[in-house]
Design a protein around this motif. Structure first.
Motif, PDB file in Angstrom:
ATOM      1  N   PHE A  44       0.639  -1.335   0.031  1.00 49.71           N
ATOM      2  CA  PHE A  44       0.292  -0.160   0.022  1.00 49.71           C
ATOM      3  C   PHE A  44       0.919   1.173  -0.024  1.00 49.71           C
ATOM      4  CE2 PHE A  44      -2.595   3.461   1.761  1.00 49.71           C
ATOM      5  CZ  PHE A  44      -3.742   2.969   1.133  1.00 49.71           C
ATOM      6  N   ASN A  45       1.901   1.365   0.977  1.00 49.36           N
ATOM      7  CA  ASN A  45       2.389   2.591   1.052  1.00 49.36           C
ATOM      8  C   ASN A  45       3.459   2.888  -0.102  1.00 49.36           C
ATOM      9  OD1 ASN A  45       1.558   3.283   3.596  1.00 49.36           O
ATOM     10  ND2 ASN A  45       3.135   2.205   4.766  1.00 49.36           N
ATOM     11  N   ALA A  46       4.044   1.644  -0.726  1.00 53.15           N
ATOM     12  CA  ALA A  46       4.774   1.918  -2.019  1.00 53.15           C
ATOM     13  C   ALA A  46       3.828   2.463  -3.098  1.00 53.15           C
ATOM     14  CB  ALA A  46       5.545   0.485  -2.312  1.00 53.15           C
ATOM     15  N   LEU A  47       2.739   1.967  -3.529  1.00 62.70           N
ATOM     16  CA  LEU A  47       1.821   2.507  -4.361  1.00 62.70           C
ATOM     17  C   LEU A  47       1.371   3.816  -4.228  1.00 62.70           C
ATOM     18  CD1 LEU A  47      -0.969  -0.317  -4.560  1.00 62.70           C
ATOM     19  CD2 LEU A  47       0.125   0.930  -6.539  1.00 62.70           C
ATOM     20  N   GLN A  48       1.349   4.232  -2.666  1.00 61.99           N
ATOM     21  CA  GLN A  48       0.784   5.619  -2.452  1.00 61.99           C
ATOM     22  C   GLN A  48       2.084   6.669  -2.778  1.00 61.99           C
ATOM     23  OE1 GLN A  48      -0.429   6.299   1.681  1.00 61.99           O
ATOM     24  NE2 GLN A  48      -1.590   7.960   0.995  1.00 61.99           N
ATOM     25  N   ARG A  49       3.370   6.117  -2.314  1.00 63.59           N
ATOM     26  CA  ARG A  49       4.299   6.830  -2.908  1.00 63.59           C
ATOM     27  C   ARG A  49       4.512   6.995  -4.211  1.00 63.59           C
ATOM     28  NH1 ARG A  49       6.557   4.179   1.572  1.00 63.59           N
ATOM     29  NH2 ARG A  49       7.429   2.608  -0.179  1.00 63.59           N
ATOM     30  N   SER A  50       4.406   6.105  -5.029  1.00 62.56           N
ATOM     31  CA  SER A  50       4.585   5.924  -6.348  1.00 62.56           C
ATOM     32  C   SER A  50       3.429   6.973  -7.136  1.00 62.56           C
ATOM     33  CB  SER A  50       4.438   4.835  -7.081  1.00 62.56           C
ATOM     34  OG  SER A  50       5.259   3.821  -6.531  1.00 62.56           O
ATOM     35  N   ILE A  51       2.254   7.072  -6.697  1.00 62.96           N
ATOM     36  CA  ILE A  51       1.179   7.893  -7.072  1.00 62.96           C
ATOM     37  C   ILE A  51       1.516   9.416  -6.840  1.00 62.96           C
ATOM     38  CG2 ILE A  51      -0.986   8.336  -7.338  1.00 62.96           C
ATOM     39  CD1 ILE A  51      -1.534   5.307  -7.108  1.00 62.96           C
ATOM     40  N   GLY A  52       2.009   9.582  -5.536  1.00 66.89           N
ATOM     41  CA  GLY A  52       2.146  10.964  -4.978  1.00 66.89           C
ATOM     42  C   GLY A  52       1.081  11.677  -4.736  1.00 66.89           C
ATOM     43  N   THR A  53       0.020  11.792  -5.368  1.00 68.94           N
ATOM     44  CA  THR A  53      -1.052  12.868  -5.019  1.00 68.94           C
ATOM     45  C   THR A  53      -2.317  12.161  -4.530  1.00 68.94           C
ATOM     46  OG1 THR A  53      -1.622  12.530  -7.455  1.00 68.94           O
ATOM     47  CG2 THR A  53      -0.116  14.515  -6.946  1.00 68.94           C
ATOM     48  N   ILE A  54      -2.225  10.821  -4.158  1.00 69.62           N
ATOM     49  CA  ILE A  54      -3.542  10.160  -3.788  1.00 69.62           C
ATOM     50  C   ILE A  54      -3.422  10.011  -2.233  1.00 69.62           C
ATOM     51  CG2 ILE A  54      -2.465   7.766  -3.892  1.00 69.62           C
ATOM     52  CD1 ILE A  54      -5.206   6.789  -5.252  1.00 69.62           C
ATOM     53  N   SER A  55      -4.627  10.389  -1.727  1.00 70.29           N
ATOM     54  CA  SER A  55      -4.770  10.253  -0.383  1.00 70.29           C
ATOM     55  C   SER A  55      -5.066   8.725   0.101  1.00 70.29           C
ATOM     56  CB  SER A  55      -6.142  10.885   0.147  1.00 70.29           C
ATOM     57  OG  SER A  55      -7.428  10.496  -0.199  1.00 70.29           O
ATOM     58  N   PHE A  56      -4.677   8.607   1.530  1.00 77.68           N
ATOM     59  CA  PHE A  56      -4.951   7.372   1.906  1.00 77.68           C
ATOM     60  C   PHE A  56      -6.405   6.680   1.711  1.00 77.68           C
ATOM     61  CE2 PHE A  56      -6.236   4.287   5.364  1.00 77.68           C
ATOM     62  CZ  PHE A  56      -5.052   3.377   5.420  1.00 77.68           C
ATOM     63  N   LYS A  57      -7.243   7.332   1.772  1.00 79.60           N
ATOM     64  CA  LYS A  57      -8.831   7.112   1.831  1.00 79.60           C
ATOM     65  C   LYS A  57      -9.093   6.660   0.363  1.00 79.60           C
ATOM     66  CE  LYS A  57     -13.702   8.409   2.493  1.00 79.60           C
ATOM     67  NZ  LYS A  57     -14.442   9.684   3.078  1.00 79.60           N
ATOM     68  N   THR A  58      -8.543   7.659  -0.577  1.00 82.09           N
ATOM     69  CA  THR A  58      -8.794   7.335  -2.131  1.00 82.09           C
ATOM     70  C   THR A  58      -8.380   6.156  -2.331  1.00 82.09           C
ATOM     71  OG1 THR A  58      -8.993   9.604  -2.351  1.00 82.09           O
ATOM     72  CG2 THR A  58      -8.531   8.096  -4.210  1.00 82.09           C
ATOM     73  N   LEU A  59      -6.802   6.082  -2.262  1.00 88.87           N
ATOM     74  CA  LEU A  59      -6.329   4.682  -2.653  1.00 88.87           C
ATOM     75  C   LEU A  59      -6.918   3.539  -2.056  1.00 88.87           C
ATOM     76  CD1 LEU A  59      -3.935   3.431  -4.135  1.00 88.87           C
ATOM     77  CD2 LEU A  59      -2.548   3.611  -2.104  1.00 88.87           C
TER      78      LEU A  59
END
Length: 119
Positions: A44-59
């Motif tokens: 999860f955290n790696a995906l969030q870092r890769s996308i950069g502009t996405i919130s925890f809730k949205t991801l």
């Protein structure tokens, strides 16, 4: 050869085109699928870092929808701290050629890039 993806007498949601859009529509689903296709397995955290502009809730919401649609696989490991990994399913992998065609089209039709080359 098909005349149109959406015949005049048919509602968009009742076509293959509409169905595909319902699965991959939105700002982040194809981006998530892109990163999973590049990295095979991601947390999860790696995906969030890769996308950069996405919130925890949205991801979280996007991942749940992609999983419910059978496009990604969520694998949970019973350990402490909890570990969850995401990867593309066979069904999700079958959409990667569509993503690649979008990439090719964007590279050929990117107006700012084309204008810079012409200068």
């Amino acid at each position: 050869m098909r005349e149109t993806c959406v015949p005049p007498e048919v509602k968009l949601k009742d076509t293959g085109f509409g169905y595909t859009l319902s699965l991959i529509g939105g700002k982040y689903k194809m981006i998530i699928m892109y990163w999973l296709s590049e990295n095979k397995v991601m947390r999860f955290n790696a995906l969030q870092r890769s996308i950069g502009t996405i919130s925890f809730k949205t991801l979280s919401i996007m991942l749940k929808e992609l999983e419910a649609d059978g496009l990604i696989i969520r694998q949970e490991f019973p350990q402490i701290p909890p570990k969850v990994e995401y990867s593309l399913s066979e069904r999700g992998l079958s959409l990667i050629p569509v993503l690649n065609m979008m990439c090719d089209w964007g590279e050929k039709n990117n107006l700012p890039a084309l204008e810079a080359v012409q200068r």
